[in-house]
Enzyme design. Structure first.
Site, PDB file in Angstrom:
ATOM      1  N   CYS A   9       0.858  -1.175   0.000  1.00 16.67           N
ATOM      2  CA  CYS A   9       0.000   0.000   0.000  1.00 16.67           C
ATOM      3  C   CYS A   9       0.902   1.237   0.000  1.00 16.67           C
ATOM      4  CB  CYS A   9      -0.859  -0.002   1.251  1.00 16.67           C
ATOM      5  SG  CYS A   9       0.187   0.011   2.733  1.00 16.67           S
ATOM      6  N   HIS A  26       5.769  -5.283   8.704  1.00 16.32           N
ATOM      7  CA  HIS A  26       5.858  -6.658   9.221  1.00 16.32           C
ATOM      8  C   HIS A  26       6.179  -7.651   8.109  1.00 16.32           C
ATOM      9  CE1 HIS A  26       3.297  -5.250  12.855  1.00 16.32           C
ATOM     10  NE2 HIS A  26       4.577  -5.220  13.132  1.00 16.32           N
ATOM     11  N   HIS A  48       3.893   1.635  11.737  1.00 17.72           N
ATOM     12  CA  HIS A  48       2.755   1.393  12.631  1.00 17.72           C
ATOM     13  C   HIS A  48       2.520   2.519  13.609  1.00 17.72           C
ATOM     14  CE1 HIS A  48       4.994  -2.204  11.382  1.00 17.72           C
ATOM     15  NE2 HIS A  48       3.801  -2.564  10.945  1.00 17.72           N
ATOM     16  N   GLU A 100       0.536  -0.818  16.492  1.00 13.96           N
ATOM     17  CA  GLU A 100      -0.290   0.354  16.133  1.00 13.96           C
ATOM     18  C   GLU A 100      -1.211   0.737  17.292  1.00 13.96           C
ATOM     19  OE1 GLU A 100      -2.434   0.243  12.343  1.00 13.96           O
ATOM     20  OE2 GLU A 100      -3.909   1.648  13.175  1.00 13.96           O
ATOM     21  N   THR A 158      -6.162   0.614  11.885  1.00 12.09           N
ATOM     22  CA  THR A 158      -6.408   0.798  10.444  1.00 12.09           C
ATOM     23  C   THR A 158      -6.568  -0.507   9.668  1.00 12.09           C
ATOM     24  OG1 THR A 158      -4.017   0.817  10.084  1.00 12.09           O
ATOM     25  CG2 THR A 158      -5.111   2.963  10.324  1.00 12.09           C
ATOM     26  N   CYS A 200      -8.294   1.617   6.732  1.00 12.19           N
ATOM     27  CA  CYS A 200      -7.805   2.394   5.584  1.00 12.19           C
ATOM     28  C   CYS A 200      -8.282   1.809   4.252  1.00 12.19           C
ATOM     29  CB  CYS A 200      -6.290   2.479   5.632  1.00 12.19           C
ATOM     30  SG  CYS A 200      -5.510   0.982   5.074  1.00 12.19           S
ATOM     31  N   SER A 257      -1.087  -7.892  10.899  1.00 14.34           N
ATOM     32  CA  SER A 257      -2.520  -7.859  11.210  1.00 14.34           C
ATOM     33  C   SER A 257      -3.363  -7.862   9.933  1.00 14.34           C
ATOM     34  CB  SER A 257      -2.825  -6.608  12.044  1.00 14.34           C
ATOM     35  OG  SER A 257      -4.190  -6.334  12.066  1.00 14.34           O
ATOM     36  N   SER A 260       2.100  -5.504   3.491  1.00 11.79           N
ATOM     37  CA  SER A 260       3.541  -5.440   3.740  1.00 11.79           C
ATOM     38  C   SER A 260       4.326  -6.488   2.956  1.00 11.79           C
ATOM     39  CB  SER A 260       3.799  -5.624   5.246  1.00 11.79           C
ATOM     40  OG  SER A 260       2.994  -6.672   5.769  1.00 11.79           O
TER      41      SER A 260
HETATM   42  C1  2E4 Z   1       1.126   0.294   9.414  1.00 12.44           C
HETATM   43  C2  2E4 Z   1      -0.224   0.299   9.495  1.00 12.44           C
HETATM   44  O1  2E4 Z   1      -0.599  -3.367  11.083  1.00 12.44           O
HETATM   45  P1  2E4 Z   1      -0.105  -4.593  10.351  1.00 12.44           P
HETATM   46  O2  2E4 Z   1       0.332  -5.664  11.325  1.00 12.44           O
HETATM   47  O3  2E4 Z   1      -1.047  -5.069   9.331  1.00 12.44           O
HETATM   48  O4  2E4 Z   1       1.225  -4.048   9.636  1.00 12.44           O
HETATM   49  P2  2E4 Z   1       2.054  -4.550   8.369  1.00 12.44           P
HETATM   50  O5  2E4 Z   1       3.432  -4.064   8.565  1.00 12.44           O
HETATM   51  O6  2E4 Z   1       1.834  -5.978   8.082  1.00 12.44           O
HETATM   52  O7  2E4 Z   1       1.387  -3.755   7.165  1.00 12.44           O
HETATM   53  C3  2E4 Z   1       1.698  -2.430   6.920  1.00 12.44           C
HETATM   54  C4  2E4 Z   1       1.030  -1.494   7.855  1.00 12.44           C
HETATM   55  C5  2E4 Z   1       1.763  -0.612   8.597  1.00 12.44           C
HETATM   56  C6  2E4 Z   1      -0.307  -1.469   8.005  1.00 12.44           C
HETATM   57  N1  2E4 Z   1      -0.923  -0.562   8.759  1.00 12.44           N
HETATM   58 FE1  SF4 Z   2      -0.961   0.795   4.442  1.00 17.24          FE
HETATM   59 FE2  SF4 Z   2      -1.468   0.670   7.026  1.00 17.24          FE
HETATM   60 FE3  SF4 Z   2      -1.256   3.015   5.855  1.00 17.24          FE
HETATM   61 FE4  SF4 Z   2      -3.335   1.436   5.364  1.00 17.24          FE
HETATM   62  S1  SF4 Z   2      -2.827   2.426   7.301  1.00 17.24           S
HETATM   63  S2  SF4 Z   2      -2.167   2.635   3.846  1.00 17.24           S
HETATM   64  S3  SF4 Z   2      -2.397  -0.588   5.444  1.00 17.24           S
HETATM   65  S4  SF4 Z   2       0.366   1.491   6.066  1.00 17.24           S
END
Ligand code: 2E4
Ligand code: SF4
Length: 320
Positions: free
Chosen positions: A19, A48, A82, A134, A173, A203, A232, A276
């Site tokens: 993303c 992650h 995060h 997060e 998110t 999101c 997540s 990710s």
């Molecule tokens: C930040 C917010 O939050 P999740 O465990 O899904 O994080 P991941 O690093 O897998 O994905 C990117 C991200 C980062 C998603 N939302």
């Molecule tokens: Fe990507 Fe997380 Fe941002 Fe959504 S909130 S755009 S999943 S990094």
């Protein structure tokens, strides 16, 4: 020579994978390496995914879990996508560290929302998963007693809210769109005056990836989500597939993790990737199926994405 492999139709979800927030977070580390030179410290996995983390390590990034593992001196410290509690940049300032924030702007938006509600005297209900970075970061925007965490509808029934106290909710998110709708509905039933986010906190990327899985899963014998166990949003994609009736729904980090006996005899396989997970790992998994099946790939697209987040100002020149 005739191909004796059994046929396999792969329905490839679109959108999938990176993303805009993940692209930006990885670019932040790369640009920091360019501007400051290695080592660049990164607090928590930038996103992650082990493959992403290992690639950045080879370029000179050093990953730590807490800020106090980073040494004093000129090496910058990047905060992961995060987000972090307010205490983290405060500790960095106190030590005169060069802090660079790679928090996704859509996570920061939730932080600011929570802060505004708090300033207006509202108690915040955060819907999210306990212990996820997060959630730790969002709760850490405010004093301890300013935020109540709920994970389920049952948690809503147990909430202890002082009489007459105004409420507002915000969310993580990367939640399940459907589960969150149920929790929000329970909140609104119990607290009809609760203030809602202007725009959903889950999101666009989370929503779109879940939507694509919902479209393909009913047509699949099995579905693979490429992503890490601690991701997540990737975990939620696997659940969505399972609930949509997919008999075998698995989260897989690399092709070597595939339990081949679970996929024997399948005719149609859904494939997607968490936000990710890099596309090279999707290719790796499709290639692994290609060694065992005569694969035909069809992309199933449910949304177009064109979101882009610019780098933090201090890194824009380094990136050019
Ligand atoms: C930040 C917010 O939050 P999740 O465990 O899904 O994080 P991941 O690093 O897998 O994905 C990117 C991200 C980062 C998603 N939302
Ligand atoms: Fe990507 Fe997380 Fe941002 Fe959504 S909130 S755009 S999943 S990094």
């Amino acid at each position: 020579m005739t191909d004796t492999k059994p046929p396999l139709k792969i329905l490839l979800c679109a959108p999938r994978g990176f993303c805009a927030g993940v692209v930006r977070a990885i670019d932040v580390v790369e640009a920091a390496l360019k501007r400051f030179g290695p080592p660049v410290y990164v607090r928590h996995e930038i996103v992650h995914n082990r493959y992403v983390v290992d690639a950045l390590k080879r370029k000179g990034a050093v990953f730590v879990e807490e800020l106090d593992e980073a040494p004093d001196g000129d090496a910058p410290v990047v905060f992961s996508a995060h987000g972090v509690a307010k205490s983290v940049p405060a500790a960095a300032r106190a030590r005169n560290l060069i802090a660079i924030d790679a928090t996704c702007p859509l996570v920061t938006k939730v932080h600011r929302e929570a802060e505004i509600h708090h300033r207006r005297g509202r108690l915040i209900v955060l819907i999210g998963h306990a212990g996820h970075p997060e959630v730790v970061g969002t709760m850490g925007q405010l004093p301890d007693d300013a935020v109540l965490l709920v994970e389920t509808e049952a948690d809503v029934a147990r909430l202890d809210v002082p009489e007459g106290r105004e409420l507002a909710y915000v969310t993580q998110t990367t939640l399940s769109v459907d589960d969150t709708a149920a929790v929000v509905s329970a909140l609104k039933t119990r607290f009809p005056a609760i203030a809602s986010p202007h725009k959903e906190d889950i999101c666009y990327a989370t929503t779109n990836r879940q939507e694509a899985v919902k479209r393909v899963a009913p047509d699949c014998d099995a579905l693979i989500v490429v992503g890490a166990a601690n991701s997540s949003n990737s975990q939620r994609l696997r659940e969505v597939a399972e609930r949509a009736g997919c008999r075998v729904a698995r989260l897989v980090a690399r092709a070597t993790d595939i339990e081949w006996n679970e996929f024997s005899g399948i005719r149609t396989l859904g494939v997607t990737a968490g936000a990710s997970a890099p596309e090279v790992l999707v290719d790796e998994i499709i290639d692994a199926f290609g060694e065992r099946y005569a694969v035909e790939v069809e992309t199933v697209s449910t949304a177009d994405e064109s979101v882009f987040f610019p780098l933090p100002r201090e890194l824009r020149e380094a990136a050019e």
